[in-house]
Design a protein around this motif. Sequence first.
Motif, PDB file in Angstrom:
ATOM      1  N   ALA A 122      -8.422   1.960  -4.240  1.00 33.72           N
ATOM      2  CA  ALA A 122      -8.876   0.579  -4.152  1.00 33.72           C
ATOM      3  C   ALA A 122     -10.351   0.493  -4.506  1.00 33.72           C
ATOM      4  O   ALA A 122     -11.121   1.427  -4.270  1.00 33.72           O
ATOM      5  N   HIS A 150      -7.215  -3.804  -6.636  1.00 30.83           N
ATOM      6  CA  HIS A 150      -6.486  -2.888  -7.511  1.00 30.83           C
ATOM      7  C   HIS A 150      -6.253  -3.432  -8.920  1.00 30.83           C
ATOM      8  O   HIS A 150      -5.720  -2.720  -9.781  1.00 30.83           O
ATOM      9  N   ASP A 208       0.821  -1.215   0.000  1.00 33.87           N
ATOM     10  CA  ASP A 208       0.000   0.000   0.000  1.00 33.87           C
ATOM     11  C   ASP A 208       0.852   1.262   0.000  1.00 33.87           C
ATOM     12  O   ASP A 208       0.431   2.308  -0.504  1.00 33.87           O
ATOM     13  N   ARG A 223      -4.359  -8.125  -3.104  1.00 34.69           N
ATOM     14  CA  ARG A 223      -4.398  -6.743  -3.587  1.00 34.69           C
ATOM     15  C   ARG A 223      -4.948  -6.664  -5.013  1.00 34.69           C
ATOM     16  O   ARG A 223      -5.529  -5.639  -5.399  1.00 34.69           O
ATOM     17  N   ALA A 279      -0.130   0.040 -10.625  1.00 36.93           N
ATOM     18  CA  ALA A 279      -1.284   0.038  -9.724  1.00 36.93           C
ATOM     19  C   ALA A 279      -2.037   1.364  -9.768  1.00 36.93           C
ATOM     20  O   ALA A 279      -1.417   2.434  -9.869  1.00 36.93           O
TER      21      ALA A 279
END
Length: 346
Positions: free
Chosen positions: A289, A236, A182, A232, A285
């Motif tokens: 989120a 994402h 993150d 994740r 990324a």
Amino acid sequence: MTDTPDNPMDTSGTLDEALERIHLAGPEFEGLLSNHAPMAVEALVRHGQAPVVHRWFDRYSTRLEDMPGSTAPVTAQNWHEALGDIRRVADWTLYFERETADRPWRTVLAEWWPRLLPGIAAGATHAVIRVGHSVRTLLDGEETAPRVRELAHALGYWAARSQPLPELERLAPAPDAAAALDRVPLVAEQAGGIRNRFAQLTGFPDWPGQVPDGPAAARAALQELVRASTHRYATHGYGHPVMLVHAATAPNAVLRTLPALPDALWAPSLHAAWAASAAVTAAYAPREAAPVAEHQAPQDARELFARAAAHGDDHTIKFTDTALDVGDATALAAAGLAIELNPPAR
């Protein structure tokens, strides 16, 4: 993590037949695209989808190009000058074919793993992923000639595409892998190819911090990274559905290789895997989120992989294979998302 393949031994012979066909092609096509066939085929066979392998490869192989010709032999004396030179990929492949014919494959792997590890980003991490699939097969089943040759092709590709990451700053520590991912600073310009994006990397959170106390701790941290990066994707992955699978599949390839390596290489392998996962995260990324949609995946792992196989996309097959290694509900949801987001094979 769970790992419950339907038939890892492949008594049908399908895997060896497919590998022999695959080895006629080079590791890349259309410029910089990696040949995913050996990785996808291994996952298909492992999860009980051997009957579809040759049909899948018939379709996929129309994109592939022949292995290029050799130019000059790579030797124990001149390998440094050939490292990272994709024009020498055939030379590298022949070198590793000779090495694995003359010595046990584990010995060759242990010698070359620390030499190649700094270039783990090679081929957008596809080279190390290919090695991981190859080693898993050799560890789980018979060491047939096509399977040993596949390791030679995988190592040859890694050597020819070796790509060290830029010098990076160690940022403030993170308490766990999820927090570390993150906190990875995203590159300023998320455009262009992976080389342009990796050139913008500046630093990563200091994770896992101190050198793990022994190989068991290194393995546990690597398992944590694979789980966190797979989870994740569920929140994402929408940002770049194809490239972000590698944030999970690259460290999982390293995890699969650990049992074939000396214990002393486990901690360096963990740190290289973290660098690879963080680099892909930084490059691709999104900033925000999305909610995890639990309906995206069935509870039955066999059904989920059958959906991925029917979908046919190589990245989706490989990511679902990794999600099944993790095995929890969020990982299965992430695989379901990959099936939804990535275009199916045509």
